[in-house]
Design a protein around this motif. Structure first.
Motif, PDB file in Angstrom:
ATOM      1  N   PRO A  23       0.938  -1.154  -0.038  1.00 25.08           N
ATOM      2  CA  PRO A  23       0.013   0.061   0.039  1.00 25.08           C
ATOM      3  C   PRO A  23       0.848   1.361   0.060  1.00 25.08           C
ATOM      4  CG  PRO A  23      -0.212  -1.430   2.223  1.00 25.08           C
ATOM      5  CD  PRO A  23       0.405  -2.098   1.140  1.00 25.08           C
ATOM      6  N   CYS A  24       2.129   1.160   0.570  1.00 28.66           N
ATOM      7  CA  CYS A  24       2.856   2.246   0.431  1.00 28.66           C
ATOM      8  C   CYS A  24       3.208   2.823  -0.998  1.00 28.66           C
ATOM      9  CB  CYS A  24       4.530   2.236   1.151  1.00 28.66           C
ATOM     10  SG  CYS A  24       3.939   1.506   2.880  1.00 28.66           S
ATOM     11  N   ALA A  25       3.023   2.018  -1.973  1.00 33.49           N
ATOM     12  CA  ALA A  25       3.424   2.352  -3.279  1.00 33.49           C
ATOM     13  C   ALA A  25       2.208   3.245  -3.672  1.00 33.49           C
ATOM     14  CB  ALA A  25       3.394   1.156  -4.197  1.00 33.49           C
ATOM     15  N   PHE A  26       1.209   3.658  -3.094  1.00 33.81           N
ATOM     16  CA  PHE A  26       0.134   4.370  -3.606  1.00 33.81           C
ATOM     17  C   PHE A  26      -0.277   5.263  -2.465  1.00 33.81           C
ATOM     18  CE2 PHE A  26      -0.339  -0.110  -4.833  1.00 33.81           C
ATOM     19  CZ  PHE A  26      -0.514   0.221  -6.296  1.00 33.81           C
ATOM     20  N   LEU A  27       0.780   5.713  -1.446  1.00 36.70           N
ATOM     21  CA  LEU A  27       0.629   6.792  -0.573  1.00 36.70           C
ATOM     22  C   LEU A  27       0.630   8.183  -1.298  1.00 36.70           C
ATOM     23  CD1 LEU A  27       2.781   5.694   2.665  1.00 36.70           C
ATOM     24  CD2 LEU A  27       0.171   5.673   2.340  1.00 36.70           C
ATOM     25  N   PRO A  28      -0.165   8.840  -0.875  1.00 43.39           N
ATOM     26  CA  PRO A  28       0.266  10.473  -1.252  1.00 43.39           C
ATOM     27  C   PRO A  28       1.662  10.841  -0.959  1.00 43.39           C
ATOM     28  CG  PRO A  28      -1.890  10.405  -0.025  1.00 43.39           C
ATOM     29  CD  PRO A  28      -1.201   9.045  -0.064  1.00 43.39           C
ATOM     30  N   PHE A  29       2.455  11.708  -2.037  1.00 45.83           N
ATOM     31  CA  PHE A  29       3.501  12.110  -1.933  1.00 45.83           C
ATOM     32  C   PHE A  29       3.704  12.803  -0.513  1.00 45.83           C
ATOM     33  CE2 PHE A  29       7.215  14.772  -2.135  1.00 45.83           C
ATOM     34  CZ  PHE A  29       8.194  14.023  -2.496  1.00 45.83           C
ATOM     35  N   THR A  34       5.979  13.741   5.023  1.00 47.49           N
ATOM     36  CA  THR A  34       6.002  13.631   6.492  1.00 47.49           C
ATOM     37  C   THR A  34       6.676  12.561   7.216  1.00 47.49           C
ATOM     38  OG1 THR A  34       3.814  14.814   6.271  1.00 47.49           O
ATOM     39  CG2 THR A  34       4.129  13.627   8.252  1.00 47.49           C
ATOM     40  N   VAL A  35       6.549  11.567   6.836  1.00 50.24           N
ATOM     41  CA  VAL A  35       7.324  10.108   7.292  1.00 50.24           C
ATOM     42  C   VAL A  35       8.945  10.723   7.373  1.00 50.24           C
ATOM     43  CG1 VAL A  35       7.796   7.828   7.280  1.00 50.24           C
ATOM     44  CG2 VAL A  35       5.578   8.509   7.135  1.00 50.24           C
ATOM     45  N   HIS A  36       9.305  10.940   6.234  1.00 49.08           N
ATOM     46  CA  HIS A  36      10.615  11.282   6.040  1.00 49.08           C
ATOM     47  C   HIS A  36      11.196  12.348   6.676  1.00 49.08           C
ATOM     48  CE1 HIS A  36      14.443  12.369   3.556  1.00 49.08           C
ATOM     49  NE2 HIS A  36      14.478  11.180   3.309  1.00 49.08           N
ATOM     50  N   ARG A  37      10.312  13.436   6.770  1.00 50.49           N
ATOM     51  CA  ARG A  37      10.891  14.719   7.362  1.00 50.49           C
ATOM     52  C   ARG A  37      10.622  14.669   8.807  1.00 50.49           C
ATOM     53  NH1 ARG A  37       7.494  17.835   5.159  1.00 50.49           N
ATOM     54  NH2 ARG A  37       5.904  17.662   6.949  1.00 50.49           N
ATOM     55  N   TRP A  39       8.882  11.849  10.979  1.00 51.92           N
ATOM     56  CA  TRP A  39       9.137  10.550  11.759  1.00 51.92           C
ATOM     57  C   TRP A  39      10.668  10.181  11.734  1.00 51.92           C
ATOM     58  CZ3 TRP A  39       4.360   6.988  10.413  1.00 51.92           C
ATOM     59  CH2 TRP A  39       3.099   7.836  10.799  1.00 51.92           C
ATOM     60  N   LEU A  40      11.144  10.463  10.607  1.00 55.36           N
ATOM     61  CA  LEU A  40      12.586   9.759  10.495  1.00 55.36           C
ATOM     62  C   LEU A  40      13.552  10.820  10.775  1.00 55.36           C
ATOM     63  CD1 LEU A  40      12.138   7.301   7.537  1.00 55.36           C
ATOM     64  CD2 LEU A  40      12.263   6.916   9.923  1.00 55.36           C
ATOM     65  N   GLY A  41      13.087  12.334  10.618  1.00 57.20           N
ATOM     66  CA  GLY A  41      14.172  13.169  10.862  1.00 57.20           C
ATOM     67  C   GLY A  41      15.249  13.408   9.789  1.00 57.20           C
ATOM     68  N   LEU A  42      14.580  12.805   8.691  1.00 61.98           N
ATOM     69  CA  LEU A  42      15.750  13.102   7.578  1.00 61.98           C
ATOM     70  C   LEU A  42      15.470  14.568   6.617  1.00 61.98           C
ATOM     71  CD1 LEU A  42      15.626   9.456   6.656  1.00 61.98           C
ATOM     72  CD2 LEU A  42      17.170  10.491   7.735  1.00 61.98           C
ATOM     73  N   GLY A  43      14.654  15.399   7.060  1.00 57.54           N
ATOM     74  CA  GLY A  43      14.448  16.447   6.199  1.00 57.54           C
ATOM     75  C   GLY A  43      13.521  16.279   5.159  1.00 57.54           C
ATOM     76  N   THR A  55      10.618   5.541  -4.951  1.00 61.63           N
ATOM     77  CA  THR A  55       9.686   5.144  -3.586  1.00 61.63           C
ATOM     78  C   THR A  55       8.814   4.246  -3.882  1.00 61.63           C
ATOM     79  OG1 THR A  55       8.435   7.087  -3.901  1.00 61.63           O
ATOM     80  CG2 THR A  55      10.335   7.303  -2.346  1.00 61.63           C
ATOM     81  N   ARG A  56       8.206   4.604  -5.148  1.00 63.41           N
ATOM     82  CA  ARG A  56       6.791   3.561  -5.449  1.00 63.41           C
ATOM     83  C   ARG A  56       7.399   2.241  -6.009  1.00 63.41           C
ATOM     84  NH1 ARG A  56       3.489   7.110  -4.024  1.00 63.41           N
ATOM     85  NH2 ARG A  56       3.163   9.277  -4.791  1.00 63.41           N
ATOM     86  N   SER A  57       8.298   2.263  -6.822  1.00 67.00           N
ATOM     87  CA  SER A  57       8.763   1.093  -7.445  1.00 67.00           C
ATOM     88  C   SER A  57       9.325   0.195  -6.441  1.00 67.00           C
ATOM     89  CB  SER A  57       9.748   1.175  -8.590  1.00 67.00           C
ATOM     90  OG  SER A  57      10.854   1.708  -8.324  1.00 67.00           O
ATOM     91  N   LEU A  58      10.230   0.766  -5.368  1.00 67.15           N
ATOM     92  CA  LEU A  58      10.761  -0.230  -4.380  1.00 67.15           C
ATOM     93  C   LEU A  58      10.023  -0.845  -3.713  1.00 67.15           C
ATOM     94  CD1 LEU A  58      13.358  -1.302  -3.092  1.00 67.15           C
ATOM     95  CD2 LEU A  58      13.530   1.013  -1.773  1.00 67.15           C
ATOM     96  N   SER A  59       8.700   0.102  -3.296  1.00 65.10           N
ATOM     97  CA  SER A  59       7.876  -0.597  -2.628  1.00 65.10           C
ATOM     98  C   SER A  59       6.980  -1.789  -3.179  1.00 65.10           C
ATOM     99  CB  SER A  59       6.626   0.592  -2.071  1.00 65.10           C
ATOM    100  OG  SER A  59       6.998   1.377  -1.014  1.00 65.10           O
TER     101      SER A  59
END
Length: 140
Positions: A23-29, A34-37, A39-43, A55-59
């Motif tokens: 399902p992550c392949a279909f998440l809104p960008f 938000t997760v990247h910035r 939750w993970l603190g990666l900016g 991101t989508r193809s890897l999922s």
């Protein structure tokens, strides 16, 4: 619980975890950002075509891998010989990801958990496979 039965369940858990990527392949960008910035603190997640594609193809690749691993456990007698191949591939992938993580500069907790965790998981599967092979294999 026999080693073979434990191996089947470990592989099903493995499959279930990576199938969560589907399902992550279909998440809104914006959610991925938000997760990247936050939750993970990666900016901020770079909003580029390649980022959206990767991101989508890897999922989807993770999910495909999970589906294959799960399918192996449902026809255990037939596909059991693939287990050491998958176990070694997991271990090699873990080494590769450790190198990538160190080069990419991801947080220490990411580097410590991803690569070494995959190596360990692959070796555990290989150990259980060999242990189960010494006795008569049970079926699921």
């Amino acid at each position: 619980m026999t080693a073979d039965r434990l191996l089947i369940w470990l592989m099903r858990i493995d499959a279930g975890v990576v199938l969560c990527a589907f399902p992550c392949a279909f998440l809104p960008f914006e959610w991925m950002d938000t997760v990247h910035r936050d939750w993970l603190g990666l900016g901020p997640l770079p909003d580029a075509v390649i980022t959206r594609y990767m991101t989508r193809s890897l999922s989807l690749v993770y999910a495909m891998h999970g589906a294959i691993v799960l399918a192996i456990t449902f026809d255990w007698k037939r596909y059991r010989p693939l287990v050491p191949v998958l176990a070694w591939l997991h271990a090699v992938l873990g080494v590769g990801l450790l190198i990538v993580d160190l080069n990419a500069g991801v947080p220490w907790w990411w580097t410590a958990g991803e690569g070494p965790g995959l190596v360990a998981f692959g070796l555990v599967k290989l150990f259980l496979y060999r242990r189960a092979s010494r006795t008569a294999p049970s079926v699921s």
